[in-house]
Motif scaffolding. Structure first.
Motif, PDB file in Angstrom:
ATOM      1  N   TRP A   1       0.805  -1.222   0.000  1.00 19.49           N
ATOM      2  CA  TRP A   1       0.000   0.000   0.000  1.00 19.49           C
ATOM      3  C   TRP A   1       0.831   1.262   0.000  1.00 19.49           C
ATOM      4  O   TRP A   1       0.291   2.357  -0.107  1.00 19.49           O
ATOM      5  CB  TRP A   1      -0.916  -0.005   1.225  1.00 19.49           C
TER       6      TRP A   1
ATOM      7  N   SER B   1       6.350  -7.079   3.816  1.00 21.41           N
ATOM      8  CA  SER B   1       7.088  -7.370   5.055  1.00 21.41           C
ATOM      9  C   SER B   1       7.899  -8.654   4.929  1.00 21.41           C
ATOM     10  O   SER B   1       7.616  -9.515   4.089  1.00 21.41           O
ATOM     11  CB  SER B   1       6.101  -7.505   6.214  1.00 21.41           C
TER      12      SER B   1
ATOM     13  N   LYS C   1      -3.959   0.189  11.978  1.00 21.78           N
ATOM     14  CA  LYS C   1      -2.997  -0.872  12.326  1.00 21.78           C
ATOM     15  C   LYS C   1      -1.560  -0.330  12.270  1.00 21.78           C
ATOM     16  O   LYS C   1      -0.766  -0.549  13.180  1.00 21.78           O
ATOM     17  CB  LYS C   1      -3.160  -2.042  11.341  1.00 21.78           C
TER      18      LYS C   1
END
Ligand code: NDP
Length: 483
Positions: free
Chosen positions: A156, A234, A334
């Motif tokens: 994102w 990640s 988050k």
């Protein structure tokens, strides 16, 4: 969706040139990070939609795309680049609202997307094979062929840039693509695929399935019909992607972030360095794989650099994307929680300075940019990727110590060295473990032409530049005996 003024329906997937509702998944809510408001809904694609997208991509390989010359593929990409340029304002607005990027940063991404199309469009017919001297009576040559169906898992933080660099290179080399954008930022992916259709890309060559990583993403990476996977995100998810790909013996490119240092020596041109030192940490609110989150400073100029960086931090303004300030919100509640958690670990570290919130609506996912001093190289905040607007300043005494600290994390993505000493520049460029080393500059997120990728936990494989064309092709050796 009136604020967004979309010309397509984001609650649908784009598969085989058609906008289709997810077969089973329905929709997911879409939030504006600048104020936390729910502003619409997006498609929640699942394994069934991925199956359909992979089937469309497979079928498109044997359609007109498979027979098209490299030059014609390039022409389509360049036409697409011009269309992106014409719609830069629309893409900027959409990305600013969807991702929370200040307008000028969203605009830079849209411009970069156009440039990727131009670059890879121009490169499409310039990928050459070789002839290889071999035994008497033989002619041996190599062909660079597309993998087939390529899967693209895009995060994102820079959707347009990452789509440009991975889908751009994959299309230039003749692959067909299935793209799974992040659930938090899928709008420009859909806009781009819609423009690609208008630019003449045959149906099924680029398919987009928004949805959750654990559903659509996992289904794409495990799909036996996918022949190459490009992943940015990640370390933990990258490992899952590589494990899934390994079961199908499929190559992956992993770009997993970093803890990139800038090393400032006593003879550095500080006037030039200062903007780079700070901007490389706070650009896109620090949510940049190549963000520079560690500033290593020779003790002779440590206090001066810290003071001058602190002055810049104190002047940073943080607010909603459309206000176009220095720093916008983080992408999600988050991410805000993750970064706030890291800041909670600062303990007795010195907070040298923080940016200021300006007209930041309640409910937005804001974190004040924070400059931390007196940080030991092994402190968790100097080791872990924070992915927020936080930089640590670490002093060093000599060149060897600087290299040891620079290389003293699990990552190796980008680094920069600030010194006027040419010999030192050359020594450090070699000694630092990173995929890119900048001398007297820093290119966070930039450089369409520059091969990019990591070492260690930053990942493997290279995207951007011409190098990506090799990654998105497989080499065939043809040995002809003719006597
Ligand atoms: P993830 O790595 O989980 O997400 C990156 C992409 O992978 C998204 O498109 C995501 O989809 C997708 N994904 C998630 N789970 C899977 C799966 N099991 N199989 C296939 N694809 C999957 O990162 P997060 O968004 O959770 O961010 C957490 C941290 O990751 C950040 O704090 C940052 O440290 C790092 N990160 C690094 C990036 C980089 O540029 N290197 C980019 C983004 C994050 P979806 O979002 O829809 O779940």
């Amino acid at each position: 969706m009136t604020d967004l003024a979309l010309w397509f329906d984001p609650s649908k997937c784009l598969i085989n040139g058609e906008w289709v509702a997810p077969i089973k998944g329905g929709t997911l809510p879409l939030y504006d990070p600048s104020n936390g408001a729910e502003i619409g809904s997006i498609a929640r694609g699942t394994a069934e939609d991925i199956d359909a997208a992979v089937a469309a991509a497979e079928a498109a390989r044997s359609g007109p795309w498979g027979r098209m010359s490299a030059a014609e593929r390039g022409r389509i990409l360049m036409r697409l680049g011009r269309m992106v340029e014409e719609r830069v304002d629309d893409l900027t607005r959409i990305e600013a609202i969807d991702v929370g990027k200040p307008l000028k940063q969203a605009r830079a991404d849209a411009v970069a997307l156009a440039r990727y199309c131009e670059f890879y469009g121009g490169a499409a017919d310039k990928l050459l094979g070789e002839t290889i001297p071999y035994l008497d009576g033989y002619t041996v040559y190599t062909l660079r062929e597309p993998h087939g169906v390529t899967g693209h898992i895009v995060p994102w933080n820079y959707p347009m840039q990452i789509i440009g660099r991975s889908v751009g290179a994959a299309l230039a080399t003749g692959n067909t693509c299935v793209l799974k954008p992040a659930e938090d930022a899928c709008l420009t992916a859909l806009a781009f695929a819609d423009m690609a259709k208008a630019a003449g890309l045959p149906d099924g060559v680029l398919n987009v399935v928004p949805g959750l990583g654990a559903e659509a993403g996992a289904a794409l990476t495990a799909h036996p019909g996918v022949h190459h996977i490009s992943f940015t995100g990640s370390v933990g998810t990258g490992i899952m992607v590589q494990e899934a790909a390994a079961k199908n013996v499929v190559p992956v490119t992993l770009e997993l972030g970093g803890k990139s240092p800038q090393v400032v020596f006593g003879d550095a041109d500080l006037e030039r360095a200062l903007p780079f030192l700070v901007n490389a940490g706070i650009q896109n609110a620090g949510q940049t794989c190549s963000a520079s989150s560690r500033i290593l400073v020779h003790r002779s100029v440590h206090d001066e650099v810290l003071e001058r960086m602190a002055a810049r931090y104190g002047a940073l303004q943080v607010g909603p994307a459309m206000a176009d300030l220095d720093v916008g919100p983080l992408i999600s509640a988050k991410q805000q929680g993750l970064v706030s958690g890291f800041l909670g670990m600062a303990g007795d570290l010195e907070t040298a300075a923080q940016g200021v919130l300006r007209d930041a609506p309640n409910g937005g996912y804001y974190v004040r940019p924070t400059l931390l001093a007196g940080v030991k190289p092994h402190h968790p905040l100097a080791q872990k990727e924070i992915f927020g607007p936080v930089q640590v300043v670490i002093p060093f005494d000599d060149e060897d110590e600087a290299v040891a600290i620079a290389n003293g994390t699990d990552y190796g993505l980008v680094a920069s060295v600030w010194t006027q000493d040419g010999g030192r520049q050359m020594r450090l460029a070699r000694a630092i473990c990173a995929g890119q080393v900048f001398l007297n500059n820093y290119g966070a997120g930039g450089g369409v032409e520059l091969p990019f990728g990591g070492r260690g936990k930053s990942g493997h494989g290279r995207e951007k530049g011409f190098e990506a064309m090799y990654g998105f092709t497989t080499l065939k050796t043809v040995a002809a005996w003719h006597g």
